[in-house]
Design an enzyme around this catalytic site. Structure first.
Site, PDB file in Angstrom:
ATOM      1  N   GLU A   5      -6.773 -21.139 -17.317  1.00 39.59           N
ATOM      2  CA  GLU A   5      -7.111 -21.902 -16.112  1.00 39.59           C
ATOM      3  C   GLU A   5      -8.130 -22.973 -16.479  1.00 39.59           C
ATOM      4  OE1 GLU A   5      -8.554 -21.069 -11.523  1.00 39.59           O
ATOM      5  OE2 GLU A   5      -9.576 -20.073 -13.164  1.00 39.59           O
ATOM      6  N   ASP A  24       0.843  -1.200   0.000  1.00 42.35           N
ATOM      7  CA  ASP A  24       0.000   0.000   0.000  1.00 42.35           C
ATOM      8  C   ASP A  24       0.878   1.251   0.000  1.00 42.35           C
ATOM      9  OD1 ASP A  24      -1.959   1.910   0.370  1.00 42.35           O
ATOM     10  OD2 ASP A  24      -2.110   1.557   2.543  1.00 42.35           O
ATOM     11  N   ASP A  61      -8.958 -16.646 -16.877  1.00 36.88           N
ATOM     12  CA  ASP A  61      -9.721 -17.183 -15.749  1.00 36.88           C
ATOM     13  C   ASP A  61     -10.786 -18.182 -16.203  1.00 36.88           C
ATOM     14  OD1 ASP A  61     -10.309 -16.843 -12.840  1.00 36.88           O
ATOM     15  OD2 ASP A  61     -12.274 -16.275 -13.618  1.00 36.88           O
ATOM     16  N   ASP A 105      -4.975 -10.607 -16.076  1.00 36.04           N
ATOM     17  CA  ASP A 105      -5.951 -11.673 -15.869  1.00 36.04           C
ATOM     18  C   ASP A 105      -7.150 -11.327 -16.744  1.00 36.04           C
ATOM     19  OD1 ASP A 105      -7.436 -13.802 -14.550  1.00 36.04           O
ATOM     20  OD2 ASP A 105      -6.092 -13.487 -12.852  1.00 36.04           O
ATOM     21  N   HIS A 161      -3.650 -17.417  -5.380  1.00 38.93           N
ATOM     22  CA  HIS A 161      -4.629 -16.758  -4.503  1.00 38.93           C
ATOM     23  C   HIS A 161      -5.828 -17.651  -4.183  1.00 38.93           C
ATOM     24  CE1 HIS A 161      -6.055 -16.538  -8.525  1.00 38.93           C
ATOM     25  NE2 HIS A 161      -7.242 -16.134  -8.105  1.00 38.93           N
ATOM     26  N   ASP A 162      -5.865 -18.864  -4.724  1.00 37.57           N
ATOM     27  CA  ASP A 162      -7.012 -19.751  -4.510  1.00 37.57           C
ATOM     28  C   ASP A 162      -6.738 -20.897  -3.542  1.00 37.57           C
ATOM     29  OD1 ASP A 162      -8.700 -18.354  -6.229  1.00 37.57           O
ATOM     30  OD2 ASP A 162      -8.101 -19.528  -7.985  1.00 37.57           O
TER      31      ASP A 162
HETATM   32  C1  GLC Z   1     -10.826 -18.587 -10.774  1.00 43.87           C
HETATM   33  C2  GLC Z   1     -10.053 -17.603  -9.935  1.00 43.87           C
HETATM   34  C3  GLC Z   1     -10.755 -17.458  -8.634  1.00 43.87           C
HETATM   35  C4  GLC Z   1     -12.138 -16.912  -8.894  1.00 43.87           C
HETATM   36  C5  GLC Z   1     -12.905 -17.789  -9.879  1.00 43.87           C
HETATM   37  C6  GLC Z   1     -14.106 -17.096 -10.401  1.00 43.87           C
HETATM   38  O1  GLC Z   1     -10.812 -19.854 -10.253  1.00 43.87           O
HETATM   39  O2  GLC Z   1      -8.722 -18.001  -9.798  1.00 43.87           O
HETATM   40  O3  GLC Z   1     -10.057 -16.639  -7.740  1.00 43.87           O
HETATM   41  O4  GLC Z   1     -12.840 -16.834  -7.694  1.00 43.87           O
HETATM   42  O5  GLC Z   1     -12.120 -18.123 -10.988  1.00 43.87           O
HETATM   43  O6  GLC Z   1     -13.726 -16.037 -11.229  1.00 43.87           O
HETATM   44 CA    CA Z   2      -3.608   2.128  -1.186  1.00 46.98          CA
END
Ligand code: GLC
Ligand code: CA
Length: 557
Positions: free
Chosen positions: A256, A24, A202, A101, A329-330
C-alpha cells in the site's frame, strides 16, 4: 510489443475479506473465521482465485486489526489458528490462494514489544519504537497523525514521547533498528511457512522516517508526511525483505502506497533485479470526487479519473503490474462515489467492467459484488471508526452540527464499507443470528447475495461473467491498453490489444444519452458483444446512443 512475463499473480482475481463484517458463525454478532470457511464455496463459485484477509491477528480494535498485539496468532473474536489453517487448506483445495495483511509500520500499544519499550529508556525493546525527548513542554516536532491530532504521545514515567503517525494506540516501529527488521522477516516466514501465499503490506511505504525528524509543512492532518511517505531507507528495507525472505518463496506482495505516484510505483514494481514489490496500491484514482482525501468532497470528474487510470496503465505496461480496485475497507461504496444510486444496478455493472478490464490484477471488496451502498448513521455514537471521530473533531471546529456531519460521513466515511455483508433477507441480513456488532444497512431486503444469485441480471452475476471473461481471454489480462476520446466528459473508451485480438470497452458515466461513435479502425458490426448491462444493444452508424450508465464490451478476433 513489450514482452510481458506471464505469471499466476497477474492472472488472478482477488477477493478482500474484512472478517468482522463478513459472516458470523456463532451468534455473537461478530464475523469470524468459521463464517468465512462456510463461504469458501460461494467464493469459488464467484470465480476468484485468492482471498486477502484484512488483519485477523489479536488486536484491541483501536483500528479494527490494523493495531496488532500479537503477529503470530488469530484474534480470538475470529477463532483460532486451527480455524485459520482449515481455511488455508480449504482454499488451497479449491484452487484459491490466501494472502495476509502485514502491518509493520506500527503495532498496537498493547503489543508486548511496546509494553516493554515503555518501561525504561534502557529496556532492550526501547529502541523498537521511535521515542524522543520533548522540546521543553512541547513534543519533539510538529507532526500530526492521520487519525488523532498530534503524532506524539507523552509518557511521564520515562519522560519521552513516542511517535504514532496513525492513532495513539498505533505506535510506529523503528525500522532503522536491525532487530525490528529481523522480527518482521521472522513474521513473514512464520506465515509463509504455514502456507500463506503472500502479503498485502499496510502503509509499507511509510516505514522509513527522515533522520532528525524535521518539522513538516503544516496541514490539517498528517503534518510531516513528506518526511516519511517515501523515506530515505525505504528502498533498502524492501530490498532486504525481498532478498532475505520473499525470493525464497513462490509468493506475491502488494504494497500500500498512500500518496505514491507513477514514478515511485515504477521504481518499486518494475520487473528485474531492482524490483521491490509485485504491485502497489495507489490512491490516485480514488480522488476523482475529492481533493487529496475522501473527506474533502468535489464533484465527480471523469476526465480526472481517466487521466489517472491512463497514466498508470501506460506507465506500467510491459514494465510492472497494476493493482486494480475501486473499493476496499478504507473508502465509501463506489456506486455512490462514481456511479448513481438511482441506477444502482446499471452503474454498478458499468463500474465493474470499467476497472476490471484494465491491465492489472483486479481486487473485489466484500459486498461490492452485490452493489452494497452507503449507510446514514443516526448518531455519532453509532459510528465505529477512529477516522470518523477525528474528522468530527475537525468538522465541529468548522461549525458542523452532528446531523450535518453524519450526512457528510454517509458520503465519505470508512463506516460505509464496514457494515455487515448482506447475505439474505432473513433477520440481520443473514449475517448473524445475534446482535450485529455494527448497523446493518436497512436496504438488505432489496440488496443481498441470495437474491443476486437467483437473478441472472444481478450485479453478482455480472461479476461472475466478468471474471470468467477475463480468465478465458488473454487479451484482457496481457493486452496493451489505449484510451480513446480522452476529452469526452461522459464516456470512457479504451481498447486492449494482444496479437490479433482486440477488445473495445465503452463506459458511460451519464444518466442522459451520449452519442458514441466507434474509433477509427473499428467496425462494431464485425465485433462480438461479449458484455453489456442492457438487453437492447442496437448499433447505429457504427456507434450507438447510450442509455444511463451503459457499458458495452466488444471483442474482435
Ligand atoms: C492502511 C489501512 C487502514 C489503516 C491504516 C493504518 O491505510 O488500509 O485501514 O487504518 O493503514 O494501519
Ligand atoms: Ca462470531
Amino acid at each position: 510489443m513489450a514482452d510481458i512475463k506471464k505469471t499466476w499473480y497477474k492472472e488472478m482475481c482477488v477477493y478482500q475479506i474484512w472478517t468482522r463484517s463478513f459472516c458470523d458463525s456463532n451468534g455473537d454478532g461478530i464475523g469470524d473465521l468459521p463464517g468465512v470457511y462456510s463461504k469458501l464455496d460461494y467464493l469459488k463459485e464467484l470465480g476468484v482465485d485468492g482471498i486477502w484477509f484484512s488483519p485477523i491477528y489479536p488486536t484491541p480494535n483501536a483500528d479494527y486489526g490494523y493495531d496488532i498485539s500479537d503477529y503470530r496468532n488469530i484474534n480470538p473474536e475470529f477463532g483460532t489458528l486451527d480455524d485459520f489453517k482449515k481455511i488455508l487448506e480449504g482454499a488451497h483445495e479449491r484452487g484459491m490462494r490466501v494472502f495476509m495483511d502485514l502491518v509493520v509500520n506500527h503495532t498496537s500499544d498493547e503489543h508486548e514489544w511496546f509494553k516493554e519499550s515503555a518501561k525504561s529508556v534502557d529496556n532492550p525493546y526501547h529502541d523498537y519504537y521511535i521515542w524522543r525527548k520533548g522540546k521543553g513542554n512541547r513534543p519533539p516536532n510538529n507532526w500530526l497523525s492521520t487519525f488523532e491530532g498530534g503524532a506524539w504521545e507523552y509518557n511521564p514515567d520515562i519522560d519521552e514521547y513516542y511517535l504514532h503517525v496513525f492513532a495513539k494506540k498505533q505506535p510506529d516501529l523503528n525500522m532503522d533498528n536491525p532487530k525490528v527488521r529481523q522480527e518482521v522477516k521472522d513474521i513473514m516466514r512464520y506465515w509463509l511457512d504455514m502456507g500463506v501465499d503472500g502479503f498485502r503490506e499496510d502503509v509499507i511505504t511509510f516505514i522509513s522516517k527522515r533522520e532528525g525528524l524535521p518539522d513538516g509543512i503544516p496541514l490539517p492532518v498528517a503534518t510531516g508526511v513528506e518526511h516519511y511517505k517515501h523515506g530515505p531507507h525505504l528502498e533498502e528495507y524492501l530490498d532486504e525483505f525481498k532478498r532475505d525472505v520473499y525470493d525464497h518463496y513462490d509468493c506475491f506482495t502488494v504494497g500500500e502506497g498512500p500518496m505514491s505516484d507513477i514514478k515511485m510505483a515504477k521504481d518499486f514494481v518494475t520487473e528485474g533485479p531492482n524490483q521491490k514489490l509485485n504491485m502497489m496500491i495507489s490512491f490516485e484514482h480514488m480522488n476523482a470526487n475529492c481533493f487529496m482525501v475522501d473527506w474533502v468532497k468535489t464533484p465527480f470528474n471523469l476526465i480526472k479519473l481517466k487521466s489517472t487510470l491512463s497514466k498508470w496503465q501506460y506507465g506500467l505496461y510491459g514494465k510492472g503490474w497494476n493493482c486494480l480496485y475501486i473499493e476496499n475497507h478504507d473508502h465509501a461504496r463506489i456506486i455512490e462515489r462514481y456511479g448513481n444510486i438511482n441506477y444502482r444496478v446499471e452503474s454498478g455493472k458499468m463500474l465493474a467492467a470499467m476497472y476490471f478490464l484494465l491491465c492489472g490484477t483486479p481486487f473485489i471488496y466484500q459486498g461490492q459484488e452485490i452493489g452494497m451502498t452507503n449507510i446514514l448513521l443516526d448518531k455519532l455514537s453509532d459510528c465505529k471508526d477512529v477516522m470518523t471521530f477525528n474528522n468530527w473533531r475537525i468538522f465541529k471546529k468548522l461549525g458542523y452540527s452532528e446531523k450535518r456531519f453524519l450526512k457528510l460521513a454517509k458520503d465519505v466515511s470508512r463506516e460505509n464499507s464496514r457494515t455487515p455483508v448482506q447475505w439474505s433477507e432473513a433477520e440481520n441480513a443473514g449475517f448473524t443470528t445475534g446482535k450485529p456488532w455494527f448497523n446493518i444497512n436497512p436496504n438488505y431486503k432489496e440488496i443481498n447475495v441470495e437474491d443476486d444469485l437467483k437473478n441472472p441480471d444481478s450485479i453478482l452475476n455480472f461479476y461472475k461473467k466478468l471474471i470468467k471473461l477475463r480468465k478465458e481471454n488473454e487479451v484482457l489480462i496481457y493486452g496493451k491498453y489505449k484510451e480513446y476520446d480522452h476529452l469526452n466528459p461522459f464516456l470512457y473508451t479504451y481498447e486492449r490489444v494482444l496479437g490479433n485480438d482486440r477488445v473495445l470497452v465503452v463506459c458511460s458515466f451519464k444518466e442522459g444519452s451520449v452519442r458514441f461513435k466507434a474509433p477509427k479502425g473499428y467496425d462494431l458490426s464485425k465485433g462480438e458483444l461479449v458484455l453489456s448491462n442492457y438487453s437492447d444493444n442496437k448499433i447505429v452508424n457504427n456507434g450507438f446512443v447510450t442509455k444511463p450508465y451503459e457499458v458495452r464490451v466488444y471483442m474482435f478476433k
